[in-house]
Design a protein around this motif. Sequence first.
Motif, PDB file in Angstrom:
ATOM      1  N   ALA A  27      65.632 -54.147  -7.494  1.00  0.00           N
ATOM      2  CA  ALA A  27      64.309 -53.774  -6.981  1.00  0.00           C
ATOM      3  C   ALA A  27      63.918 -52.356  -7.371  1.00  0.00           C
ATOM      4  CB  ALA A  27      64.284 -53.924  -5.457  1.00  0.00           C
ATOM      5  N   ALA A  28      64.899 -51.463  -7.488  1.00  0.00           N
ATOM      6  CA  ALA A  28      64.593 -50.060  -7.802  1.00  0.00           C
ATOM      7  C   ALA A  28      64.291 -49.827  -9.274  1.00  0.00           C
ATOM      8  CB  ALA A  28      65.761 -49.171  -7.377  1.00  0.00           C
ATOM      9  N   ALA A  29      64.561 -50.805 -10.122  1.00  0.00           N
ATOM     10  CA  ALA A  29      64.358 -50.627 -11.556  1.00  0.00           C
ATOM     11  C   ALA A  29      62.866 -50.584 -11.900  1.00  0.00           C
ATOM     12  CB  ALA A  29      65.034 -51.752 -12.322  1.00  0.00           C
ATOM     13  N   PRO A  30      62.492 -49.815 -12.908  1.00  0.00           N
ATOM     14  CA  PRO A  30      61.073 -49.720 -13.277  1.00  0.00           C
ATOM     15  C   PRO A  30      60.545 -50.973 -13.966  1.00  0.00           C
ATOM     16  CG  PRO A  30      62.410 -48.425 -14.780  1.00  0.00           C
ATOM     17  CD  PRO A  30      63.326 -48.884 -13.686  1.00  0.00           C
ATOM     18  N   ASP A  31      61.442 -51.780 -14.514  1.00  0.00           N
ATOM     19  CA  ASP A  31      61.039 -53.026 -15.179  1.00  0.00           C
ATOM     20  C   ASP A  31      61.794 -54.192 -14.555  1.00  0.00           C
ATOM     21  OD1 ASP A  31      59.276 -51.900 -17.223  1.00  0.00           O
ATOM     22  OD2 ASP A  31      61.123 -51.043 -18.061  1.00  0.00           O
ATOM     23  N   TRP A  32      61.072 -55.258 -14.256  1.00  0.00           N
ATOM     24  CA  TRP A  32      61.680 -56.458 -13.687  1.00  0.00           C
ATOM     25  C   TRP A  32      61.671 -57.564 -14.738  1.00  0.00           C
ATOM     26  CZ3 TRP A  32      59.388 -57.168  -8.062  1.00  0.00           C
ATOM     27  CH2 TRP A  32      59.806 -56.087  -7.266  1.00  0.00           C
ATOM     28  N   PRO A  33      62.641 -58.485 -14.680  1.00  0.00           N
ATOM     29  CA  PRO A  33      62.742 -59.538 -15.697  1.00  0.00           C
ATOM     30  C   PRO A  33      61.824 -60.727 -15.438  1.00  0.00           C
ATOM     31  CG  PRO A  33      64.552 -59.751 -14.168  1.00  0.00           C
ATOM     32  CD  PRO A  33      63.791 -58.525 -13.756  1.00  0.00           C
ATOM     33  N   ILE A  40      69.528 -52.168   4.037  1.00  0.00           N
ATOM     34  CA  ILE A  40      70.861 -52.159   3.416  1.00  0.00           C
ATOM     35  C   ILE A  40      70.725 -51.812   1.938  1.00  0.00           C
ATOM     36  CG2 ILE A  40      73.070 -53.371   3.275  1.00  0.00           C
ATOM     37  CD1 ILE A  40      72.121 -55.320   5.320  1.00  0.00           C
ATOM     38  N   SER A  41      70.000 -50.753   1.667  1.00  0.00           N
ATOM     39  CA  SER A  41      69.796 -50.260   0.308  1.00  0.00           C
ATOM     40  C   SER A  41      69.189 -48.869   0.404  1.00  0.00           C
ATOM     41  CB  SER A  41      68.853 -51.194  -0.476  1.00  0.00           C
ATOM     42  OG  SER A  41      67.577 -51.259   0.146  1.00  0.00           O
ATOM     43  N   PRO A  42      69.278 -48.078  -0.640  1.00  0.00           N
ATOM     44  CA  PRO A  42      68.622 -46.771  -0.636  1.00  0.00           C
ATOM     45  C   PRO A  42      67.103 -46.938  -0.550  1.00  0.00           C
ATOM     46  CG  PRO A  42      70.244 -46.920  -2.396  1.00  0.00           C
ATOM     47  CD  PRO A  42      70.058 -48.296  -1.867  1.00  0.00           C
ATOM     48  N   TRP A  43      66.440 -45.919  -0.059  1.00  0.00           N
ATOM     49  CA  TRP A  43      64.975 -45.934   0.056  1.00  0.00           C
ATOM     50  C   TRP A  43      64.318 -46.197  -1.291  1.00  0.00           C
ATOM     51  CZ3 TRP A  43      61.320 -46.967   3.165  1.00  0.00           C
ATOM     52  CH2 TRP A  43      60.044 -46.427   3.060  1.00  0.00           C
ATOM     53  N   ALA A  44      64.979 -45.780  -2.373  1.00  0.00           N
ATOM     54  CA  ALA A  44      64.430 -46.022  -3.713  1.00  0.00           C
ATOM     55  C   ALA A  44      64.238 -47.506  -3.990  1.00  0.00           C
ATOM     56  CB  ALA A  44      65.348 -45.413  -4.776  1.00  0.00           C
ATOM     57  N   PHE A  84      57.920 -52.062  -3.714  1.00  0.00           N
ATOM     58  CA  PHE A  84      56.469 -51.933  -3.606  1.00  0.00           C
ATOM     59  C   PHE A  84      55.823 -51.752  -4.980  1.00  0.00           C
ATOM     60  CE2 PHE A  84      57.091 -50.074   0.901  1.00  0.00           C
ATOM     61  CZ  PHE A  84      57.117 -51.337   1.435  1.00  0.00           C
ATOM     62  N   ALA A  85      56.447 -50.947  -5.818  1.00  0.00           N
ATOM     63  CA  ALA A  85      55.903 -50.735  -7.166  1.00  0.00           C
ATOM     64  C   ALA A  85      55.914 -52.040  -7.962  1.00  0.00           C
ATOM     65  CB  ALA A  85      56.702 -49.660  -7.892  1.00  0.00           C
ATOM     66  N   GLY A  86      57.011 -52.792  -7.849  1.00  0.00           N
ATOM     67  CA  GLY A  86      57.092 -54.071  -8.553  1.00  0.00           C
ATOM     68  C   GLY A  86      56.082 -55.075  -8.039  1.00  0.00           C
ATOM     69  N   ALA A  87      55.901 -55.103  -6.729  1.00  0.00           N
ATOM     70  CA  ALA A  87      54.917 -56.018  -6.151  1.00  0.00           C
ATOM     71  C   ALA A  87      53.513 -55.669  -6.628  1.00  0.00           C
ATOM     72  CB  ALA A  87      54.989 -55.965  -4.626  1.00  0.00           C
ATOM     73  N   ALA A  88      53.229 -54.377  -6.718  1.00  0.00           N
ATOM     74  CA  ALA A  88      51.907 -53.959  -7.196  1.00  0.00           C
ATOM     75  C   ALA A  88      51.684 -54.373  -8.642  1.00  0.00           C
ATOM     76  CB  ALA A  88      51.757 -52.445  -7.037  1.00  0.00           C
ATOM     77  N   ARG A  89      52.751 -54.391  -9.441  1.00  0.00           N
ATOM     78  CA  ARG A  89      52.630 -54.799 -10.845  1.00  0.00           C
ATOM     79  C   ARG A  89      52.437 -56.305 -10.976  1.00  0.00           C
ATOM     80  NH1 ARG A  89      57.213 -51.480 -11.404  1.00  0.00           N
ATOM     81  NH2 ARG A  89      58.534 -53.331 -11.667  1.00  0.00           N
ATOM     82  N   LEU A  90      53.153 -57.072 -10.182  1.00  0.00           N
ATOM     83  CA  LEU A  90      53.214 -58.519 -10.382  1.00  0.00           C
ATOM     84  C   LEU A  90      52.130 -59.298  -9.650  1.00  0.00           C
ATOM     85  CD1 LEU A  90      55.988 -57.811 -11.617  1.00  0.00           C
ATOM     86  CD2 LEU A  90      56.909 -59.815 -10.451  1.00  0.00           C
ATOM     87  N   LEU A  91      51.789 -58.860  -8.444  1.00  0.00           N
ATOM     88  CA  LEU A  91      50.907 -59.659  -7.602  1.00  0.00           C
ATOM     89  C   LEU A  91      49.439 -59.489  -7.970  1.00  0.00           C
ATOM     90  CD1 LEU A  91      52.535 -59.008  -4.101  1.00  0.00           C
ATOM     91  CD2 LEU A  91      52.769 -61.060  -5.526  1.00  0.00           C
ATOM     92  N   ALA A  92      48.700 -60.566  -7.834  1.00  0.00           N
ATOM     93  CA  ALA A  92      47.241 -60.504  -7.976  1.00  0.00           C
ATOM     94  C   ALA A  92      46.646 -59.950  -6.689  1.00  0.00           C
ATOM     95  CB  ALA A  92      46.696 -61.902  -8.257  1.00  0.00           C
ATOM     96  N   PRO A  93      45.414 -59.434  -6.739  1.00  0.00           N
ATOM     97  CA  PRO A  93      44.772 -58.948  -5.524  1.00  0.00           C
ATOM     98  C   PRO A  93      44.774 -60.012  -4.427  1.00  0.00           C
ATOM     99  CG  PRO A  93      43.518 -58.261  -7.439  1.00  0.00           C
ATOM    100  CD  PRO A  93      44.591 -59.187  -7.944  1.00  0.00           C
ATOM    101  N   GLY A  94      45.180 -59.600  -3.239  1.00  0.00           N
ATOM    102  CA  GLY A  94      45.225 -60.503  -2.092  1.00  0.00           C
ATOM    103  C   GLY A  94      46.525 -61.251  -1.927  1.00  0.00           C
ATOM    104  N   ASP A 143      76.995 -45.912   4.624  1.00  0.00           N
ATOM    105  CA  ASP A 143      76.309 -45.297   3.488  1.00  0.00           C
ATOM    106  C   ASP A 143      75.126 -44.502   4.029  1.00  0.00           C
ATOM    107  OD1 ASP A 143      74.721 -44.671   1.239  1.00  0.00           O
ATOM    108  OD2 ASP A 143      75.454 -46.419   0.164  1.00  0.00           O
ATOM    109  N   PRO A 144      75.133 -43.187   3.876  1.00  0.00           N
ATOM    110  CA  PRO A 144      74.042 -42.368   4.422  1.00  0.00           C
ATOM    111  C   PRO A 144      72.661 -42.727   3.875  1.00  0.00           C
ATOM    112  CG  PRO A 144      75.902 -40.986   3.775  1.00  0.00           C
ATOM    113  CD  PRO A 144      76.187 -42.359   3.257  1.00  0.00           C
ATOM    114  N   ALA A 145      72.620 -43.424   2.741  1.00  0.00           N
ATOM    115  CA  ALA A 145      71.334 -43.823   2.159  1.00  0.00           C
ATOM    116  C   ALA A 145      70.779 -45.086   2.797  1.00  0.00           C
ATOM    117  CB  ALA A 145      71.468 -44.024   0.653  1.00  0.00           C
ATOM    118  N   TRP A 146      71.571 -45.759   3.641  1.00  0.00           N
ATOM    119  CA  TRP A 146      71.128 -46.971   4.316  1.00  0.00           C
ATOM    120  C   TRP A 146      70.577 -46.624   5.696  1.00  0.00           C
ATOM    121  CZ3 TRP A 146      75.727 -50.913   3.472  1.00  0.00           C
ATOM    122  CH2 TRP A 146      75.895 -51.134   2.096  1.00  0.00           C
ATOM    123  N   GLY A 147      70.053 -47.629   6.377  1.00  0.00           N
ATOM    124  CA  GLY A 147      69.591 -47.456   7.752  1.00  0.00           C
ATOM    125  C   GLY A 147      68.256 -48.121   8.007  1.00  0.00           C
ATOM    126  N   LEU A 148      67.972 -48.388   9.282  1.00  0.00           N
ATOM    127  CA  LEU A 148      66.707 -49.015   9.654  1.00  0.00           C
ATOM    128  C   LEU A 148      65.557 -48.063   9.327  1.00  0.00           C
ATOM    129  CD1 LEU A 148      68.764 -50.807  11.173  1.00  0.00           C
ATOM    130  CD2 LEU A 148      67.100 -50.978  13.031  1.00  0.00           C
TER     131      LEU A 148
END
Length: 205
Positions: A93-99, A114-118, A124-134, A165-170
């Motif tokens: 998910a954190a990668a700039p390009d998705w397959p 259960i992952s870093p904030w990145a 969110f960045a990937g969703a903005a690239r892939l999803l159509a409006p709405g 992992d300090p990078a994890w958390g709710l």
Amino acid sequence: MPGDEGAADKRHAPATLRNRDAIAAVLADWLPEFGTVLEVASGSGEHAVHFAAAFPHLLWQPSDPDPAGLTSIAAWRAEAGLANLAPPLALDAAAPDWPTGRADAILCINMVHISPWAATLGLFAGAARLLAPGAPLILYGPFIEPDVPTAESNLDFDANLRARDPAWGLRDTDAVKAAAADAGLAFAERRAMPANNLMLLFRRA
């Protein structure tokens, strides 16, 4: 953990059996009638099998960054034999390009905490690239809400995650909504779920 059926490559997540029907009930309201659902961080693959069976009119595309997870998803998929369940994608998910180039909806279960904030920012960045409006991005998991008392079990869980992992958390829902908005995703709805979880709906602006 290995699957109970004895196949060493199949993982089993006990929480899946407890939450899958409640999640599916909300997905029935939020998913499109037709199209491709990209599931980010599919984990064991059990959710993907269950949801593909529950929504036969949708093509279910599982994914995970972990090779062992991909193996587990493939094993569950092979056993299920569902025509609308695609082979899993290796997707971070954190990668700039998705397959993958497009999706009509994106679902992400139990990844944000259960992952870093990145990884959330990348989602969110990937969703903005892939999803159509709405089109919808749907999150499920435990969160901290500024104006809602946090269950003691969730506070304990958060402390346990941060110790591992300090990078994890709710995550704070206000921070999640702000990051989504920065990426071009508008918050649309919140549903309270069993065991002090939430489902959050965002739509591509």
